[in-house]
Design a protein around this motif. Structure first.
Motif, PDB file in Angstrom:
ATOM      1  N   TYR A 121       0.997  -1.077  -0.131  1.00  0.00           N
ATOM      2  CA  TYR A 121       0.011   0.079  -0.027  1.00  0.00           C
ATOM      3  C   TYR A 121       0.756   1.202  -0.036  1.00  0.00           C
ATOM      4  CZ  TYR A 121      -3.917  -3.168   1.230  1.00  0.00           C
ATOM      5  OH  TYR A 121      -4.637  -4.134   1.153  1.00  0.00           O
ATOM      6  N   ALA A 122       0.620   2.279  -0.987  1.00  0.00           N
ATOM      7  CA  ALA A 122       1.363   3.379  -0.989  1.00  0.00           C
ATOM      8  C   ALA A 122       0.585   4.177   0.163  1.00  0.00           C
ATOM      9  CB  ALA A 122       1.186   4.009  -2.468  1.00  0.00           C
ATOM     10  N   GLU A 131       8.242   6.576  -6.154  1.00  0.00           N
ATOM     11  CA  GLU A 131       7.525   7.459  -7.024  1.00  0.00           C
ATOM     12  C   GLU A 131       7.623   9.023  -6.378  1.00  0.00           C
ATOM     13  OE1 GLU A 131       5.242   6.890  -9.438  1.00  0.00           O
ATOM     14  OE2 GLU A 131       6.015   5.091  -9.859  1.00  0.00           O
ATOM     15  N   HIS A 132       8.098   9.002  -4.974  1.00  0.00           N
ATOM     16  CA  HIS A 132       7.894  10.379  -4.282  1.00  0.00           C
ATOM     17  C   HIS A 132       9.022  11.220  -4.937  1.00  0.00           C
ATOM     18  CE1 HIS A 132       7.745  13.500  -1.469  1.00  0.00           C
ATOM     19  NE2 HIS A 132       6.524  13.102  -1.085  1.00  0.00           N
ATOM     20  N   ILE A 151      -0.970  10.573   0.178  1.00  0.00           N
ATOM     21  CA  ILE A 151      -2.077   9.851   0.794  1.00  0.00           C
ATOM     22  C   ILE A 151      -1.694   9.170   1.891  1.00  0.00           C
ATOM     23  CG2 ILE A 151      -2.465   7.914  -0.705  1.00  0.00           C
ATOM     24  CD1 ILE A 151      -5.338  10.168   0.352  1.00  0.00           C
ATOM     25  N   GLN A 152      -2.404   9.025   3.037  1.00  0.00           N
ATOM     26  CA  GLN A 152      -1.725   8.094   3.934  1.00  0.00           C
ATOM     27  C   GLN A 152      -3.106   7.137   4.027  1.00  0.00           C
ATOM     28  OE1 GLN A 152      -0.575   9.733   7.667  1.00  0.00           O
ATOM     29  NE2 GLN A 152      -2.213   8.073   8.908  1.00  0.00           N
ATOM     30  N   GLN A 153      -2.781   6.073   3.674  1.00  0.00           N
ATOM     31  CA  GLN A 153      -4.022   5.095   3.926  1.00  0.00           C
ATOM     32  C   GLN A 153      -3.830   3.934   4.858  1.00  0.00           C
ATOM     33  OE1 GLN A 153      -4.880   2.789   0.380  1.00  0.00           O
ATOM     34  NE2 GLN A 153      -2.832   3.259  -0.423  1.00  0.00           N
ATOM     35  N   LEU A 176      -4.547   6.531  -4.782  1.00  0.00           N
ATOM     36  CA  LEU A 176      -4.062   5.443  -3.894  1.00  0.00           C
ATOM     37  C   LEU A 176      -3.166   4.260  -4.284  1.00  0.00           C
ATOM     38  CD1 LEU A 176      -7.827   4.596  -2.402  1.00  0.00           C
ATOM     39  CD2 LEU A 176      -6.105   6.318  -1.604  1.00  0.00           C
ATOM     40  N   GLN A 177      -3.274   4.427  -5.408  1.00  0.00           N
ATOM     41  CA  GLN A 177      -2.111   3.104  -5.969  1.00  0.00           C
ATOM     42  C   GLN A 177      -0.774   4.080  -5.944  1.00  0.00           C
ATOM     43  OE1 GLN A 177      -3.601   2.115  -9.996  1.00  0.00           O
ATOM     44  NE2 GLN A 177      -4.632   0.230  -9.004  1.00  0.00           N
TER      45      GLN A 177
END
Lengths: 177, 1021
Positions: B94-95, B124-125, B495-497, B560-561
């Motif tokens: 999970y990203a 990706e960041h 996003i923080q999931q 989210l991905q």
């Protein structure tokens, strides 16, 4: 004198017995502690004979992850319910299954084929190499109750890995890491 | 070669002062090879009790069979209704994101069967690029912390809040009580920095609904930085930099690579400019303590903390007045203000003119960083404003100095809160994101000021200092259980999931705010329409944040991905306002000791103190674990006759704390450095009772928290405490370990200082038909941050052993970073060297194992087979790199909750078994098998080791040496690569690349780089 001869004979017999025992042990004549033949009662009398044998359901229909991961995986109850929503719903066992499914509590099956934690057996690689499920698990399609038919000892594994035609790795880290 | 030779102190590499001084004790230790001794008498008594008490991270072997039982009967309990995306044996990723202090990191959380087990960087960041910090890894163990609150709590207090009884509360009752209280008015919210735009929106609605006043407080104060940034650039914010574009970097009491602001981002940027070519950057560090940044300096100078402003002003004087260059050359007012600093260079004993030349050489491509974080001086705001002016004078604005994405920092400071509360105008106080009772000194009188506050609500997750004092604890989720978002410094949205269902009856702070706002007389429309915090967050993204094309729902899934929406333009325009600069007088000379507080890389502000990994994380500079201590310079130690570990008492105002002394090479004389983050009360079974709370030494000056640059009392005491250090073990002295080169030499001939051997072997060479795994570690990229150590620990289920056993040399880290000093202990050069198992072709360990428990695979890895190992430790004895670790005890007796963090792909080890780095063989296998299933070839870069993945500077390359096009094969055979201890002919699969310093001449007399008395000459065995 006779005592001495008797003593010698006993000692020889013991030594011979011990030697024979270890010889058998180390040459795969006998195995101990490997639970070959283990056939415990399961909480529900699920019959592989009926499902895999008579009805010829493919192993992978239930053991879904066998070709993709290390674990073959025992089917989650929603797979059972694919059929048993409608099939044999009057059976008390199926009712028990349905209840376990609906309540979300699941069923605690007895584990039959057990490897120690330090052994990382990978199902998917063996399927990829063209091995049959029956090679290790026996004729499951004929078993009412599932039974361990091979010793699953390290020697048994390695014997197969060493066959040149299998082209299988024999590094320690193939299984232990 | 003669090892004894090397124990002399002429400019050779040395690891500790004991070695440098030729301590008889050290020589004895060095000759012993192992510090570990067999079981000692005291073991099994307090030792067991201590471990039982600590319940440290370890491994489990609950399934061992007993002789008399036929088999261990195990159950298989399948899912009743299996979620479609969970496949047993395949991890889900999970990203997400994580905020540590003032830094936001993009992360990817690995979960197995619904349990997060590991955190990695999100490649990706745009800022962290997959890099991680040591602390970000440790965050996983905070989720599984057995000392967390399992639900909301209510403290039954007496009036003075000195005595209390904690009882469980129900959310409904808590909400009712809080809403009733909030309706009375006079509410206040004390917030830590959080950088979440949606949380900001919700806080805004909450504050509007109840007329709540907002106050800001962080355990580590950045108030001066924010106010100086406001004065300089017009907006209250934190700064943001692009260090990759800076060719000359001057850091003045600023640990930007270790603990200041956004260290992971900075490390990544720094290494980008650190490539050893003609554009290589030059780092000049002027500092009081030996910081991680200081250890990476090309040139390093020492000052007292109180002189920080003088250095910046002195540099300005050189540039503006003496050299008359840069933007403010003709500024008369500035020139006259700066003339007071005419004598600075002389007074400070610094070559300020030369440093100014270096900066002027690279106008628009240089950077001056100042500001001490917790070690802020009285003049912090002036220091930062002056540094901003300096950057502006050098034309760096908009180039290396960037505008940071706007964050909401509005609100008053802690000083105002204390005044208001004491005056009785605050009835309700909600505290979130900080632990003020712990991090404020008693002199701030926080507790007394709160006497008139009717209700205090705290959102902490454990029975810590502030929780004891609050009336209600609205226990917050762990970030891994919670939704949130984050805007990083460059403006990217993350996003923080949640990656797991909440373990306990906790509730997100935002859900609490939402519930309370709904209880207000007239909540905002968006609060009314949001059933949960998740709804609110998603709506906020839909309305204000999401700017992509297509439908929002599609875009949301994409967010989210990927976990991050990179900002289109990096930074905004900056214009420095000259009025930010305020005059000041040069600092008066301080006699006696000055204090300098600092944060440790591992423990930071103390919020992760109950994570055993962090307590046993070797400090990158001191290599000490499990304690804080008073750092003093070698000269002071000599003058005052203070020995390592001898207690000293530090007095600041009425506060006295007693700590063991640590003698730190490179530290400025007359300075005592103490780390904050220790001395916790109620943080949990690991943290409590470790070290002393140095936050107590903070002084309030003009309403600001000051942690450095003022005089403290310093007394020598008789008592002694052993400081657990992982450094004096596994000595490698006297051999070619770290090779350094000057930039000029390196450009002329890369690897020219490497002394090569050409060895022949009597052993039959191994044949590697398929893969041959290898690694290259670039010493020039490595900053020593230690992120890899914790990544390895998390990945490989490595236990923590406790202080007592570290003292015996039984720490278990598979990857260690050796830190060597070279030159004069007053101000040495420092090098960091990560050491993993070398996976030698001619492995000395393999030949001596009597049971063949360590063997060579046909892919070049040296395998450790735990179930074969009988624990003779011959292998460890024969390993020249000392990378093997022995399980002296069963470190597996840990709470069940912590067992959830174990990686099921790695065997957990039992007592009596040797272990070591495996090259992450389970990760190799995972990707190899995956490629096989997908009927494709493995690509270079498919497999990353845990340490490689985590490295923010890209200093570790791993891959297949048999593939000539792989990155690792190219680096492995590069001229600047060399194996460790080549003369032993072990043929390691790990090569190191030389460290390059951007200096004219290396420290020391040159002999130290002269192995065997022949410089870089090849010879043959």
């Amino acid at each position: 004198m006779t005592k001495k001869i008797l003593g010698a004979v006993v000692a020889l017999a013991i030594a011979g017995g011990v030697y024979g025992f270890f010889h058998a042990l180390t040459h795969n004549k006998i195995t101990i502690g490997y639970n070959k033949g283990y056939q415990p009662d399961q909480p529900l009398p699920f019959s592989h004979k009926q499902h895999a044998g008579d009805l010829q359901i493919d192993c992978r229909y239930c053991h879904t992850s066998v070709a993709v991961t290390r674990h073959a995986s025992v089917p989650s109850l929603n797979i059972c319910m694919n059929c048993h929503m409608v099939v044999k719903t009057d059976s008390p066992y199926i009712q028990k299954l349905t209840e376990a499914y609906s309540s979300g509590k699941s069923i605690a099956w007895e584990k039959v084929h057990l490897l120690p934690d330090h052994v990382k057996f990978n199902h998917s690689m063996h399927i990829k190499a063209g091995k049959q499920c029956t090679d290790c698990h026996g004729n499951v399609q004929e078993m009412e109750k599932i039974k361990q038919v091979q010793s699953l000892s390290m020697g048994w594994c390695v014997n197969c890995h060493r066959q040149p035609e299998n082209n299988a790795p024999v590094n320690c880290s193939t299984c232990h890491y | 070669m003669d090892n004894n030779q090397d124990n002399t102190n002429n400019g050779k590499y040395w690891k500790s002062l004991e070695q440098w001084r030729q301590d008889p004790e050290f020589i004895e230790l060095a000759q012993k090879e192992f510090v570990s001794s067999p079981l000692q008498e005291s073991d099994g008594q307090d030792g067991w009790a201590r471990r039982e008490f600590l319940k440290l991270m370890g491994a489990s072997i609950a399934l061992t069979s007993f002789g008399c039982v036929r088999r261990p009967a195990q159950k298989i309990i399948p899912y009743a209704k299996k979620p479609a995306d969970i496949i047993h044996g395949i991890p889900n990723y999970y990203a997400s994101s994580y905020v540590d202090g003032f830094e936001g990191l993009g992360i990817v959380v690995t979960t197995r069967d619904g349990r997060p087990i590991k955190i990695e960087g999100n490649t990706e960041h745009p800022l962290t690029k997959g890099g991680m910090s040591a602390r970000a890894h440790a965050h996983i163990l905070k989720l599984y912390d057995p000392d967390r609150f399992t639900g909301p709590k209510h403290n039954l207090q007496n009036e003075k809040r000195t005595n209390r009884e904690t009882i469980g509360a129900k959310w409904a009752n808590l909400d009712k009580a809080v809403i009733e209280q909030l309706k009375k008015g006079g509410s206040a919210l004390l917030l830590g920095s959080h950088f979440s735009p949606s949380t900001d929106a919700l806080i805004g609605d909450f504050a509007a609904a109840f007329g709540t006043k907002i106050y800001r407080y962080d355990d580590i104060s950045m108030d001066a930085v924010k106010s100086a940034t406001k004065a300089s650039y017009g907006q209250e914010n934190l700064p943001h930099y692009d260090i990759s574009k800076a060719k000359t970097i001057v850091a003045i009491n600023n640990d930007f690579l270790g603990t200041w602001l956004t260290p992971t981002t900075f490390a990544s940027q720094f290494s980008t400019g650190r490539k050893a070519d003609k554009d290589m950057n030059k780092l000049i560090v002027i500092e009081s303590l030996m910081s991680l940044t200081g250890t990476n300096a090309d040139r390093r100078y020492r000052i007292k903390p109180s002189q920080t402003l003088d250095v910046v002003m002195g540099l300005l004087h050189e540039i503006v007045v003496v050299k008359r260059q840069g933007r403010y050359a003709g500024d008369g007012g500035l020139s006259s203000a700066l003339t007071k600093y005419k004598a600075s260079a002389g007074d400070l004993g610094l070559p300020l003119s030369e440093i100014a030349d270096e900066l002027l050489k690279n106008q628009g491509q240089s950077l001056v960083l100042a500001g001490g974080g917790v070690g802020a001086t009285e003049n912090e705001a002036k220091v930062i404003a002056a540094a901003n002016l300096l950057n502006s004078a050098l034309g760096n604005d908009g180039k290396t100095v960037l505008a940071r994405a706007p964050s909401r920092f509005e609100g008053q400071g802690i000083g105002d809160l204390l005044t208001q509360a004491a005056a009785g105008s605050i009835k309700t106080l909600i505290i979130h994101g900080s632990n003020p009772v712990y991090s404020l000194p008693e002199s701030a009188k926080f507790l007394e000021s709160m006497a008139k506050v009717e209700m205090i609500v705290y959102t902490g997750d454990r029975n810590d200092e502030t929780a004891r004092f609050a009336d209600y604890v609205a226990t917050d989720h762990n970030p891994l259980e919670n939704w949130s978002d984050l805007q990083t410094a460059d403006g990217s949205y993350c996003i923080q999931q949640p990656t797991i269902q909440p373990l306990f009856d906790t509730r997100a702070f935002q859900d609490s705010l939402l519930a309370w706002t709904k209880g207000a007389a007239s909540p905002s429309g968006r609060v009314k329409s949001a059933a949960t915090w998740y709804d609110f967050l998603k709506n906020n993204w839909r309305e204000s944040i999401y700017k992509g094309g297509g439908t929002f729902e599609e875009g949301w899934i994409d967010v989210l991905q990927k976990g991050v929406v990179p900002a289109k333009s990096v930074g905004g325009a900056l214009s420095f306002s000259r009025s930010a600069f305020t005059e000041a007088l040069p600092a008066a000379k301080v006699d006696g000791f000055e204090l300098a507080l600092y944060q440790k890389i591992g423990l930071g502000d103390g919020s992760l103190a109950n994570v055993p990994w962090m307590q046993e994380f070797p400090d990158p500079v001191t290599k000490n674990v499990w304690d804080n201590y008073a750092c003093i310079s070698p000269k002071d130690a000599k003058t005052l006759k203070i020995k390592q570990g001898q207690h000293v008492r530090i007095t600041a105002g009425d506060v006295k704390i007693e700590l063991p002394a640590h003698i730190q090479p490179g530290q400025a004389d007359g300075v005592v450095g103490v780390a904050v983050g220790y001395g916790r009360k109620g943080a949990g079974r690991v943290a409590d009772g470790v070290g002393q709370n140095a936050f107590q030494l903070i002084q309030f000056m003009n309403g600001q928290r000051v942690g450095a640059g003022f005089k403290v009392g310093f007394e020598k005491l008789a008592a002694h405490t052993d400081i657990a250090c992982v450094q004096d073990h596994h000595s490698m002295e006297g051999r070619q370990i770290v090779v350094e080169e000057t930039l000029q030499d390196h450009i002329k001939k890369p690897g020219g200082n490497v002394h090569r051997h050409h060895m022949i072997t009597m052993w039959k060479e191994h044949e590697y038909k398929g893969h041959k795994w290898g690694m290259v570690i670039d010493l020039n990229s490595c900053t020593g941050c230690g992120s890899c150590i914790v990544a390895c620990q998390s990945e490989n289920n490595i236990p923590v052993v406790g202080k007592k056993y570290v003292l015996k040399g039984r720490e278990m880290h598979w990857l260690r970073i050796d830190r060597y000093y070279v030159g004069n202990p007053e101000n040495p050069d420092t090098v960091h060297q990560p050491i993993v198992c070398m996976h030698c072709d001619n492995a000395p360990c393999e030949t001596v194992c009597p049971v063949a428990a360590t063997t060579h695979s046909d892919e070049g890895t040296n395998d450790m087979i735990y179930n074969r190992c009988v624990g003779t430790r011959y292998c460890s004895n024969n390993c020249p790199y000392k990378v093997r670790r022995f399980n002296w005890f069963n470190y597996t007796d840990i709470p069940d909750l912590q067992k959830m963090a174990l990686n099921p792909e790695v065997t957990v080890r039992f007592r009596g078994v040797m272990e070591k780095c495996t090259f992450c063989i389970h990760r190799i296998k995972f990707h190899k098998y995956r490629a096989k299933i997908e009927d494709r070839q493995l690509k270079d870069g498919d497999i990353t080791t845990a340490c490689q993945q985590s490295c923010p500077t890209g200093g570790i390359i791993f891959g297949d040496l048999n593939d000539p096009n792989s990155a690792v094969a190219k680096a492995f055979h590069d001229q600047k690569s060399y194996p460790l201890l080549e003369e032993l002919n072990t043929r390691p699969a790990v090569h190191y690349q030389v460290k390059v310093r951007n200096v004219e001449e290396l420290q020391g007399d040159g002999k130290d780089r002269n192995y065997h008395g022949q410089k870089s000459e090849e010879h043959h065995a």
